[in-house]
Structure formats: C-alpha cells, structure tokens
Write an enzyme that holds these catalytic residues in place. Structure first.
Site, PDB file in Angstrom:
ATOM      1  N   ASP A  30     -28.919 -23.292  -3.733  1.00 51.41           N
ATOM      2  CA  ASP A  30     -28.544 -23.103  -2.331  1.00 51.41           C
ATOM      3  C   ASP A  30     -29.714 -23.453  -1.406  1.00 51.41           C
ATOM      4  OD1 ASP A  30     -26.932 -22.453  -0.231  1.00 51.41           O
ATOM      5  OD2 ASP A  30     -26.880 -20.300  -0.633  1.00 51.41           O
ATOM      6  N   GLY A  31     -29.361 -23.863  -0.188  1.00 49.14           N
ATOM      7  CA  GLY A  31     -30.381 -24.073   0.850  1.00 49.14           C
ATOM      8  C   GLY A  31     -30.684 -25.532   1.147  1.00 49.14           C
ATOM      9  N   HIS A  47     -29.235 -32.541   0.360  1.00 52.29           N
ATOM     10  CA  HIS A  47     -28.548 -32.674  -0.939  1.00 52.29           C
ATOM     11  C   HIS A  47     -29.241 -33.731  -1.794  1.00 52.29           C
ATOM     12  CE1 HIS A  47     -25.589 -29.921   0.431  1.00 52.29           C
ATOM     13  NE2 HIS A  47     -25.034 -30.738   1.307  1.00 52.29           N
ATOM     14  N   SER A  76     -15.219 -24.965  -5.803  1.00 46.63           N
ATOM     15  CA  SER A  76     -13.839 -25.240  -5.386  1.00 46.63           C
ATOM     16  C   SER A  76     -13.648 -24.894  -3.904  1.00 46.63           C
ATOM     17  CB  SER A  76     -12.850 -24.475  -6.276  1.00 46.63           C
ATOM     18  OG  SER A  76     -13.291 -23.161  -6.488  1.00 46.63           O
ATOM     19  N   ASN A  78     -16.076 -25.697  -1.657  1.00 49.53           N
ATOM     20  CA  ASN A  78     -16.857 -26.666  -0.870  1.00 49.53           C
ATOM     21  C   ASN A  78     -15.986 -27.739  -0.207  1.00 49.53           C
ATOM     22  OD1 ASN A  78     -19.795 -26.573  -3.030  1.00 49.53           O
ATOM     23  ND2 ASN A  78     -19.411 -25.496  -1.119  1.00 49.53           N
ATOM     24  N   ARG A  81     -15.975 -28.059   3.639  1.00 50.58           N
ATOM     25  CA  ARG A  81     -17.069 -28.701   4.397  1.00 50.58           C
ATOM     26  C   ARG A  81     -16.575 -29.979   5.085  1.00 50.58           C
ATOM     27  NH1 ARG A  81     -22.789 -27.376   1.852  1.00 50.58           N
ATOM     28  NH2 ARG A  81     -22.294 -25.261   1.256  1.00 50.58           N
ATOM     29  N   ARG A 204     -25.507 -13.274  -3.264  1.00 51.77           N
ATOM     30  CA  ARG A 204     -24.090 -13.137  -3.643  1.00 51.77           C
ATOM     31  C   ARG A 204     -23.755 -14.131  -4.742  1.00 51.77           C
ATOM     32  NH1 ARG A 204     -23.815 -14.734   1.975  1.00 51.77           N
ATOM     33  NH2 ARG A 204     -23.805 -17.012   2.085  1.00 51.77           N
TER      34      ARG A 204
HETATM   35  C1  FPP Z   1     -25.737 -25.669  -1.412  1.00 52.56           C
HETATM   36  O1  FPP Z   1     -26.613 -25.836  -0.337  1.00 52.56           O
HETATM   37  C2  FPP Z   1     -25.687 -26.898  -2.204  1.00 52.56           C
HETATM   38  C3  FPP Z   1     -24.566 -27.635  -2.467  1.00 52.56           C
HETATM   39  C4  FPP Z   1     -23.210 -27.254  -2.021  1.00 52.56           C
HETATM   40  C5  FPP Z   1     -24.633 -28.902  -3.200  1.00 52.56           C
HETATM   41  C6  FPP Z   1     -25.647 -28.918  -4.284  1.00 52.56           C
HETATM   42  C7  FPP Z   1     -25.686 -30.241  -4.911  1.00 52.56           C
HETATM   43  C8  FPP Z   1     -26.820 -30.813  -5.371  1.00 52.56           C
HETATM   44  C9  FPP Z   1     -28.130 -30.177  -5.289  1.00 52.56           C
HETATM   45  C10 FPP Z   1     -26.781 -32.141  -6.033  1.00 52.56           C
HETATM   46  C11 FPP Z   1     -25.704 -32.273  -7.050  1.00 52.56           C
HETATM   47  C12 FPP Z   1     -26.024 -33.397  -7.942  1.00 52.56           C
HETATM   48  C13 FPP Z   1     -25.260 -33.839  -8.947  1.00 52.56           C
HETATM   49  C14 FPP Z   1     -25.792 -34.863  -9.820  1.00 52.56           C
HETATM   50  C15 FPP Z   1     -23.918 -33.324  -9.213  1.00 52.56           C
HETATM   51  P1  FPP Z   1     -26.045 -25.718   1.142  1.00 52.56           P
HETATM   52  O2  FPP Z   1     -25.638 -27.060   1.618  1.00 52.56           O
HETATM   53  O3  FPP Z   1     -24.950 -24.701   1.198  1.00 52.56           O
HETATM   54  O4  FPP Z   1     -27.291 -25.241   1.918  1.00 52.56           O
HETATM   55  P2  FPP Z   1     -27.300 -24.339   3.239  1.00 52.56           P
HETATM   56  O5  FPP Z   1     -26.831 -22.963   2.809  1.00 52.56           O
HETATM   57  O6  FPP Z   1     -28.712 -24.354   3.654  1.00 52.56           O
HETATM   58  O7  FPP Z   1     -26.360 -24.972   4.228  1.00 52.56           O
END
Ligand code: FPP
Length: 250
Positions: A30-31, A47, A76, A78, A81, A204
């Site tokens: 996350d993050g 990402h 599921s 996401n 977004r 969580r």
């Molecule tokens: C959560 O951070 C992260 C995700 C929903 C995506 C994570 C995916 C990757 C790190 C790469 C995946 C790679 C492969 C090869 C499948 P957030 O966007 O919710 O962060 P935030 O809480 O700061 O908004």
C-alpha cells in the site's frame, strides 16, 4: 498442499515455541499513490515504482528462506478506481514480464497468480500465463501475485466447488471439514501465511486472505511501498521471529 513446504506451523502447533523463518509471507503493498502525490507525480508513477520494489523484496525473501511470497497486486475492489489507473495497473504484468523474467529465472523464482484471472483483460491474462509457464519448473521461492483477488470471493468460489462435490455425491455435508474448505481456496497449494506485512500506515485487512490469516502474525509499517527496503523487510522478519505463536494454546 504441495509436499515441498516445510511447515513450521505444524511443528509449533502445541505451544509457545519461538518461530523461525516464516514459510509464507503475505504483503499488502500500500501507499503507491501517496508516494507519487508527495512528489507531485501522477499516481501511476507510484505503481511503476512499486513494481520495482517487488523485485528487491522477492530477492530478499528468497535469500532469507521464505518459501512463498504472496503480494496483493489488484483487489476485486480495485475496479472502483479511475479507468486510467486500472488500465495502468493491469498493464504492469506485461512490463513485469519484459523487465523481470530473466532475473526471475536467474533467481529460480516460480511465479503463480491467484484470483479471478478469467475476468482480467486478455493482455493481462496472456502476460501472467506466459510468466507462469516460463517459470513453472523453477523450484525456488514462489512469488504468488494476487490479481483480481478478494478474500470473500475466494471463500465463495471454494464453497461453490464444495457444493458441486456434494451435488455429484463426492462428499456428504456432515463430512465437511476446515481442511476441505482450505483445499478449495486459491491458496490450496500453500500453507497459510505466517506473516502479513502492510505498508503505508493503514491497519486493516482489506479483504485479503480472510480464511487463511486466522493465525497469521501481523506487522504494519508507515513506510510507503515504493520506499519499502530490504532492511524494512528484514525488520519485519526479525519482529516475527520474536513473536510467540500459541494457536489458541497457553
Ligand atoms: C496500493 O497502493 C497498490 C495497488 C492497488 C497496486 C499495487 C500494484 C503494484 C505494486 C504492482 C503490481 C505489479 C504486478 C507485476 C502485478 P494505493 O494506490 O492504494 O496507494 P495509496 O493508498 O497511497 O493511494
């Protein structure tokens, strides 16, 4: 469950034994979005950077002796977004394939994917099928990517499979056991996670492996996933090793 795993859980089931290296580590990465926004960059750059962290943490987990590393890459939920962000994340497996495959092979990493893969775009499916196929014979760490995964829908699909077994007369309702449910989950080949790591300060589960985490140890950090270092990972392992797992015993 595959015979290849040395399962500490079974060894330590009774009481209070100091645990060793976790067999299965699960991570909620996350993050990424906040990492990018803090730098005035679009969320998708977070990402992209997060994907780089996958490489370093997989290597580190492999070195430490972790046998399965499950990463929550796309839930599921996401799909809620913005479309541009979903499209970007679901293109990452292709980038991952082209940039990481030689390193995965060199490190003997076997890639697996769990979730409703059938509902992913065809380009994503093709990329994950290729990377799974190319790494299928590797017998080092298993990098298990949760894609279009939800803990509740995992349980629902398991119950549907079990229901079909009952309908076909392969088992009786009164004979259902916890192991039979575990055997129908996406994780049926793996032991339950010993350790869950979540980055970015959120405390969580977010519908991640709800059944499988019944006795997992949890470790949270404020570090954002793109900044999560091998030192942070080593700290999580070290904290885990101080924990006393009692599985309901005393
Ligand atoms: C959560 O951070 C992260 C995700 C929903 C995506 C994570 C995916 C990757 C790190 C790469 C995946 C790679 C492969 C090869 C499948 P957030 O966007 O919710 O962060 P935030 O809480 O700061 O908004």
């Amino acid at each position: 469950m595959l015979g290849r795993f040395f399962n500490h859980q079974k060894e330590t089931q009774a009481v209070d034994v100091k645990t060793d290296v976790p067999v299965h580590v699960a991570v909620i990465m996350d993050g990424n979005g906040r990492w990018a926004l803090k730098r005035g960059l679009p969320r998708n750059i977070g990402h992209r950077e997060g994907m780089k962290t996958i490489h370093s943490i997989t290597e580190s987990a492999n070195d430490i002796g972790v046998q399965v590393l499950t990463l929550f890459a796309f839930s599921s939920e996401n799909w809620l977004r913005p479309k541009t962000e979903i499209d970007f994340i679901l293109r990452l497996p292709e980038r991952f394939l082209s940039s990481e495959l030689p390193k995965l092979q060199a490190n003997n990493v076997q890639v697996r994917v769990m979730g409703a893969v059938e509902d992913l775009p065809s380009h994503t499916k093709k990329a994950v099928e290729t990377v799974m196929h190319e790494t299928a014979d590797n017998d080092g760490i298993i990098l298990n990517l949760a894609l279009n995964y939800g803990g509740r829908s995992d349980i629902v699909q398991a119950l549907k499979l079990l229901g079909s077994d009952i309908e076909q007369g392969r088992c009786q309702i009164e004979d259902i056991t916890e192991d039979m449910i575990s055997d129908k989950l996406y994780t049926s080949d793996f032991p339950d996670p010993d350790l869950l790591i979540r980055t970015s300060g959120e405390i969580r589960l977010s519908n991640f492996m709800l059944w499988q985490m019944a006795y997992s140890e949890f470790w949270f950090t404020d570090v954002l996933w793109p900044d999560f270092s091998t030192e942070d990972f080593a700290e999580a392992i070290s904290v885990f090793q101080q924990r006393k797992r009692r599985y309901g015993g005393v």
